[in-house]
Design a protein around this motif. Structure first.
Motif, PDB file in Angstrom:
ATOM      1  N   LYS A 335       0.816  -1.217   0.000  1.00 51.49           N
ATOM      2  CA  LYS A 335       0.000   0.000   0.000  1.00 51.49           C
ATOM      3  C   LYS A 335       0.850   1.267   0.000  1.00 51.49           C
ATOM      4  CE  LYS A 335      -3.797  -2.339   0.171  1.00 51.49           C
ATOM      5  NZ  LYS A 335      -4.748  -2.345  -0.966  1.00 51.49           N
ATOM      6  N   ASP A 441      -6.487   6.497  10.552  1.00 54.86           N
ATOM      7  CA  ASP A 441      -7.456   6.039   9.550  1.00 54.86           C
ATOM      8  C   ASP A 441      -6.751   5.631   8.254  1.00 54.86           C
ATOM      9  OD1 ASP A 441      -9.430   6.507  11.364  1.00 54.86           O
ATOM     10  OD2 ASP A 441     -10.040   8.442  10.525  1.00 54.86           O
ATOM     11  N   LEU A 442      -5.700   6.342   7.871  1.00 55.43           N
ATOM     12  CA  LEU A 442      -4.939   5.941   6.689  1.00 55.43           C
ATOM     13  C   LEU A 442      -4.318   4.567   6.886  1.00 55.43           C
ATOM     14  CD1 LEU A 442      -3.601   6.617   3.917  1.00 55.43           C
ATOM     15  CD2 LEU A 442      -1.661   7.462   5.260  1.00 55.43           C
ATOM     16  N   ALA A 445      -6.968   1.961   6.503  1.00 55.62           N
ATOM     17  CA  ALA A 445      -7.283   1.737   5.098  1.00 55.62           C
ATOM     18  C   ALA A 445      -6.186   0.941   4.407  1.00 55.62           C
ATOM     19  CB  ALA A 445      -7.486   3.080   4.402  1.00 55.62           C
ATOM     20  N   SER A 446      -4.933   1.160   4.802  1.00 56.28           N
ATOM     21  CA  SER A 446      -3.830   0.417   4.192  1.00 56.28           C
ATOM     22  C   SER A 446      -3.883  -1.052   4.560  1.00 56.28           C
ATOM     23  CB  SER A 446      -2.490   1.022   4.636  1.00 56.28           C
ATOM     24  OG  SER A 446      -2.355   2.362   4.209  1.00 56.28           O
ATOM     25  N   GLY A 448      -6.644  -2.695   5.441  1.00 56.12           N
ATOM     26  CA  GLY A 448      -7.850  -3.269   4.883  1.00 56.12           C
ATOM     27  C   GLY A 448      -8.565  -4.200   5.829  1.00 56.12           C
ATOM     28  N   LEU A 485     -12.282  -3.920   8.145  1.00 55.31           N
ATOM     29  CA  LEU A 485     -12.451  -2.582   7.600  1.00 55.31           C
ATOM     30  C   LEU A 485     -12.222  -2.626   6.101  1.00 55.31           C
ATOM     31  CD1 LEU A 485     -10.437  -0.560  10.245  1.00 55.31           C
ATOM     32  CD2 LEU A 485     -12.905  -0.577   9.968  1.00 55.31           C
ATOM     33  N   GLU A 487     -11.121  -1.525   2.466  1.00 54.03           N
ATOM     34  CA  GLU A 487     -10.003  -0.672   2.070  1.00 54.03           C
ATOM     35  C   GLU A 487     -10.499   0.730   1.723  1.00 54.03           C
ATOM     36  OE1 GLU A 487      -6.510  -0.561  -1.333  1.00 54.03           O
ATOM     37  OE2 GLU A 487      -7.501  -2.439  -0.783  1.00 54.03           O
ATOM     38  N   GLY A 488      -9.753   1.727   2.226  1.00 52.92           N
ATOM     39  CA  GLY A 488     -10.112   3.105   1.952  1.00 52.92           C
ATOM     40  C   GLY A 488     -11.090   3.688   2.941  1.00 52.92           C
ATOM     41  N   SER A 489     -11.475   2.921   3.963  1.00 49.83           N
ATOM     42  CA  SER A 489     -12.416   3.457   4.966  1.00 49.83           C
ATOM     43  C   SER A 489     -11.939   3.080   6.335  1.00 49.83           C
ATOM     44  CB  SER A 489     -13.830   2.921   4.739  1.00 49.83           C
ATOM     45  OG  SER A 489     -13.853   1.523   4.995  1.00 49.83           O
ATOM     46  N   ALA A 490     -12.505   3.748   7.338  1.00 49.71           N
ATOM     47  CA  ALA A 490     -12.197   3.463   8.734  1.00 49.71           C
ATOM     48  C   ALA A 490     -13.475   3.508   9.511  1.00 49.71           C
ATOM     49  CB  ALA A 490     -11.184   4.460   9.267  1.00 49.71           C
TER      50      ALA A 490
END
Length: 492
Positions: A335, A441-442, A445-446, A448, A485, A487-490
């Motif tokens: 990622k 949160d990043l 998302a990384s 996933g 979670l 990917e791209g969300s938290a």
């Protein structure tokens, strides 16, 4: 040096002329200090300053210990650093030094010196000697009993010696060798005074450090013991100089003290070394908890914030990982997370370039309770205003194992947003931003997958909402509130 010293001499001469023109108590004291023939006055003034400084330091440390100020958190960091650095050879050396400072050796040397002074009929000096050693030991024990502070390592001693603050080894040996050096330095040629003082200081420092290295005392215990010993020594030396003892029979003190240290210290090391090596051995037992219990609730046993070497609370620890760091690094590498530049000479010089890349700039080695990060990863990004920044993930060991059929390591980490800027020409600064939510949160998302949980002991603020990301190797249970979670969300 070339300009300052002449100016200082000019003002000292003006001060001397001012004092010569007046007959007041202040002017007489100034004349005594500036008179080259009045050496004792200068020594008394230096000892008085040392007494005030050491006493202020001791009471400051005592206040921090009683109130639990950041110095207490520094204690834990110093303890962890030294325990991680221990080696078999270092253990053997430090045990030997701590045995040279044992009470049996202190008593043996004190008795030998007292008998020598008595044989020379230096009764006043002998009385000061007894007051120095006996008074320091009595006051040290009284403070220990009053505070009842626990040692870093349990079951090392019993009775009153089981208490920690201040360090008895540090206090008693500093007074013993400090006052002995003072007596010897007054009775030998001036050229020998400095070597005697340095030898005493080195021996005391080694004994005091051995208490830290072996985990027998906290840093504040040793610092407090040395500060108290210095204040007590300064007070005794002031009184000794004020009475101006006329006895001279201490010319052989150096030989007597060295002989006592070699004989009594060597015998104590020979007799106790094997047993003390076992007593001060590193305790490798790490606590373990059930993996399911950690996932459900015991994750809250981990610390809330990182504690630096100064004992100050820093950024929140918003990530916990159960598993191997190699797996975490491999997953995040897919990622865009990368290892930062190492701290080499070439890497350090990157700080002196105007616009370095986020990956090319080494990261600061943040310390968490005395430990350096075991893994550091960087995720670069570009800002809309043209500046560069990066997210920095740091992971530290916890010494906690998770049981789930096999033992799994547990790690804690923090993610910070660092903005790279040039406040000075040709020098780049990495400034950590206060926001802890966005970087966490990043990371979520990384990965996933994982679970966002809220600490019950933290009130939500704009900087941090109190949520921690939990993740582990393998699949994530699909129970309600514990799903993966996307990917791209938290999801919260």
């Amino acid at each position: 040096v070339r300009r300052g010293i002449p100016i200082l001499l000019v003002y000292l001469e003006r001060l001397r002329r001012w004092a010569d023109a007046r007959d007041t108590w202040t002017s007489r004291q100034i004349r005594s200090l500036l008179d080259p023939a009045q050496k004792e006055t200068k020594i008394l003034a230096a000892l008085a300053l040392l007494l005030v400084t050491a006493a202020w330091t001791f009471f400051g440390i005592l206040e921090d210990v009683v109130s639990g100020d950041p110095l207490v958190r520094t204690d834990a960091a110093v303890y962890q650093i030294l325990q991680d650095l221990r080696t078999p050879l270092g253990d053997s050396l430090m045990v030997s030094f701590t045995e040279l400072g044992d009470t049996a050796v202190v008593i043996a040397i004190a008795v030998l010196v007292f008998l020598w002074l008595a044989w020379k009929r230096a009764w006043r000096t002998a009385a000061y000697w007894v007051a120095a050693i006996g008074g320091a030991s009595a006051i040290n024990t009284g403070i220990k009993v009053a505070l009842h502070r626990a040692r870093p390592t349990e079951n090392l001693y019993s009775g009153w010696s089981d208490f920690s603050f201040p360090s008895g080894h540090s206090t008693e040996n500093a007074v013993l060798y400090g006052f002995l050096a003072f007596l010897i330095a007054r009775r030998v040629r001036p050229a020998w005074g400095l070597p005697v003082a340095l030898a005493a200081a080195v021996l005391v420092a080694l004994i005091a450090f051995s208490r830290l290295y072996l985990g027998a005392h906290w840093f504040s215990d040793v610092a407090g013991g040395l500060a108290f010993a210095t204040a007590w020594l300064a007070l005794l030396c002031i009184a000794y100089l004020h009475h101006q003892p006329t006895e001279k029979g201490a010319g052989g003190l150096l030989i007597v003290a060295c002989a006592g240290l070699v004989v009594a210290g060597g015998a104590n090391v020979y007799r106790r070394h094997a047993a003390d090596m076992e007593r001060y051995a590193v305790q490798y037992e790490a606590p373990s908890i059930l993996a399911a219990a950690w996932w459900a609730r015991d994750w809250q046993q981990s610390p809330v914030q990182r504690i630096d070497l100064a004992g100050e609370a820093e950024e929140p620890l918003t990530f916990q990982w159960a598993g191997g760091l190699e797996r975490l690094e491999a997953d995040l590498a897919q990622k865009g997370w990368r290892s930062p530049a190492p701290w080499t000479l070439a890497g350090a010089l990157v700080w002196f370039t105007p616009h370095p890349g986020p990956i090319d700039l080494p990261t600061s080695p943040y310390i968490e309770r005395g430990r350096l990060p075991s893994l550091t990863l960087v995720h670069p990004r570009a800002e809309s205003d043209g500046t560069s920044s990066r997210f920095v993930l740091r992971m530290w060991a916890t010494d906690i194992d998770l049981r789930n059929g096999h033992l799994t390591e547990l790690w804690i980490g923090s993610v910070v947003d660092e903005r790279l800027g040039n406040r000075f020409p040709l020098f780049t600064l990495a400034q950590a931003q206060p926001d802890a939510n966005g970087p966490r949160d990043l990371l979520a998302a990384s990965l996933g997958a994982g679970r966002l949980v809220t600490r019950a002991d933290h009130r939500s603020t704009p900087v941090w909402d109190g949520q921690v990301l939990l993740a582990r190797e393998g699949s994530i249970p699909a129970n309600p509130g514990m799903g993966a979670l996307p990917e791209g969300s938290a999801s919260r």
